[in-house]
Design an enzyme around this catalytic site. Structure first.
Site, mmCIF file in Angstrom:
data_model
loop_
_atom_site.group_PDB
_atom_site.id
_atom_site.type_symbol
_atom_site.label_atom_id
_atom_site.label_comp_id
_atom_site.label_asym_id
_atom_site.label_seq_id
_atom_site.Cartn_x
_atom_site.Cartn_y
_atom_site.Cartn_z
ATOM 1 N N HIS A 1 0.169 5.846 0.684
ATOM 2 C CA HIS A 1 -0.761 6.867 1.153
ATOM 3 C C HIS A 1 -0.514 8.178 0.399
ATOM 4 C CE1 HIS A 1 -1.534 3.913 4.180
ATOM 5 N NE2 HIS A 1 -0.314 4.008 4.663
ATOM 6 N N ARG B 1 -4.109 0.585 -2.308
ATOM 7 C CA ARG B 1 -3.498 -0.741 -2.246
ATOM 8 C C ARG B 1 -2.832 -1.108 -3.572
ATOM 9 N NH1 ARG B 1 -7.837 -0.713 1.036
ATOM 10 N NH2 ARG B 1 -7.408 -1.356 3.194
ATOM 11 N N HIS C 1 4.750 0.130 0.769
ATOM 12 C CA HIS C 1 5.196 -0.640 1.921
ATOM 13 C C HIS C 1 4.194 -1.737 2.254
ATOM 14 C CE1 HIS C 1 2.633 2.568 3.611
ATOM 15 N NE2 HIS C 1 2.311 1.697 4.545
ATOM 16 N N GLN D 1 0.821 -1.201 0.000
ATOM 17 C CA GLN D 1 0.000 0.000 0.000
ATOM 18 C C GLN D 1 0.857 1.254 0.000
ATOM 19 O OE1 GLN D 1 -1.477 0.688 4.442
ATOM 20 N NE2 GLN D 1 -1.708 -1.469 3.843
#
Length: 428
Positions: free
Chosen positions: A102, A302, A283, A100
């Site tokens: 962000h 994801r 990560h 995933q």
């Protein structure tokens, strides 16, 4: 003000049945306990142990909504929608989480607005942005080792892994170089990592030519053969990466994220080491127990190792494909026994406070070790070992293993008297 808080662990399939209970000193429930959340996130706000202390409010979220200046202090209470900007977690992974990344704060604001304008429900399975906030995070390893994937590797390392796979293929009973040829073709060009991840996720999850499925199957088979060769005494250059392929194949058979893992840094944190995962960093946590501190957001893009929604286009916009060293976050040692972890964001600071009986100096009138830290915002503290008397400007509280407390910023300089370990989250 010191306000005792608690919460119930969240039960995800990848969680450990014993690690959080063992850390905090309660009997295991027998189910997978993955995360304990401490904060005011609407998904699982901390429960206030004595509601009468804060006007009858039962959760930290309710109290902040009702009395933001009292709970947060004037600075954080000033915005139109006051909120606690961080979420503290105890995380226990018995198996791998999804790959995933962000978004940046700007990308989160834009994405949230666009999805709202499109009428996508905030709880929809195919929604990317559930709030307008970014989600940087740090993880502090509590177990002896904490295993993770983190950031893209340098191209020479990727070529080295591909070379080892080719050697294993040549040594096999049924060489299939075409699968590795396809991977190598997609690792050429100026945007090789982006192009390769794009191909792996699209071809491997629906736009299927069968090429990625063949590649994943072949890479897994070669990783299995590597284990057999190692048992016979063969020396491998990338044994940990190949072992990770085997582990991921057991958890997520056929997933293209298995191959993506070979493009990323494979990290083994020792206890006390910290990773910082900024926006855009790909990560996945693989196993281990840790303290995680993050901006309070649900925005996750994801990239494999998950049956959940993957928006390849948006993921490619969010990912930072720049190969970088492992982003360890070193501590700032503000005083003996007090280590501060300060990433380059305004949402949070993680403080590790530790003391042993032998630390009590000759100048201590009580014979008890003393530690100090001065708050610059609202704080949450959890004791993971031993016990402390924590005193501030206006109150004090006894905090022992497994207990947590919310601390208003007007308590100022905190003194921790005792022996053990405390993790404290606050704002810079």
């Amino acid at each position: 003000m010191f306000v005792g808080i608690t919460n119930s662990p969240r039960h995800y399939a990848w969680g450990s049945t014993t690690a959080i209970a063992g850390l905090l000193g309660y009997d295991p429930s027998g189910t997978a306990e993955a995360e304990l959340w401490l904060g005011a996130h609407p998904g699982s706000p901390s429960v206030i142990i004595d509601p009468e202390q804060v006007g009858g409010h039962h959760t930290l979220l309710d109290w902040i909504h009702a009395a933001p200046e009292e709970a947060l202090g004037a600075a954080l209470a000033a915005p139109a929608a006051p909120r606690l900007p961080y979420l503290l977690k105890i995380l226990a992974a018995a198996g791998p989480l999804s790959l995933q990344a962000h978004p940046t704060a700007e990308r989160a604001r834009i994405g949230f607005g666009l999805e709202n304008a499109a009428g996508i429900p905030q709880d929809a399975a195919d929604r990317n942005y559930r709030d307008p906030f970014h989600k940087p995070e740090v993880i502090f390893a509590l177990s002896d080792t904490f295993e993770a994937l983190c950031g893209f590797r340098e191209p020479p390392e990727i070529r080295g892994i591909l070379g080892e796979l080719r050697a294993l293929d040549v040594a096999s009973d049924d060489p299939q170089p075409g699968a590795l040829d396809a991977l190598e073709r997609h690792l050429l060009g100026d945007d090789a990592l982006r192009d390769c991840v794009d191909w792996l996720l699209r071809d491997g999850r629906g736009g299927d030519s069968g090429e990625v499925a063949w590649l994943v199957e072949r890479v897994v088979a070669l990783a299995v053969s590597a284990a057999d060769l190692a048992e016979s005494g063969a020396i491998l250059d990338y044994p940990l990466e190949l072992a990770t392929v085997r582990d991921l194949a057991r958890a997520y058979p056929g997933d293209p994220g298995i191959v993506i893992s070979l493009l990323t840094n494979r990290v083994s944190l020792k206890r006390g080491e910290v990773l910082y995962l900024p926006a855009g960093n790909i990560h996945a946590y693989l196993s281990g127990l840790g303290v995680e501190l993050m901006a309070a957001s649900d925005n996750v893009l994801r990239g494999g190792l998950s049956p959940k929604h993957i928006d390849v286009d948006e993921l490619l916009e969010v990912l930072d494909f720049t190969p970088l060293p492992v982003p360890y976050l070193p501590p700032v040692l503000s005083s003996p026994g007090v280590s501060e972890y300060r990433p380059d964001v305004d949402d949070f600071v993680l403080v590790h406070i530790a003391a042993e009986a032998a630390d009590a100096g000759a100048g201590s009138r009580t014979g008890v070790p003393m530690r100090q830290f001065t708050l610059t915002g609202p704080a949450i503290a959890i004791c993971t070992a031993g016990g402390f008397l924590v005193a501030g400007a206006g109150a004090s509280v006894a905090l022992k293993r497994g207990e947590s407390v919310y601390i208003t910023p007007d308590e100022g300089t905190l003194t921790f008297a005792g022996v053990g370990e405390v993790f404290l989250a606050t704002t810079p």
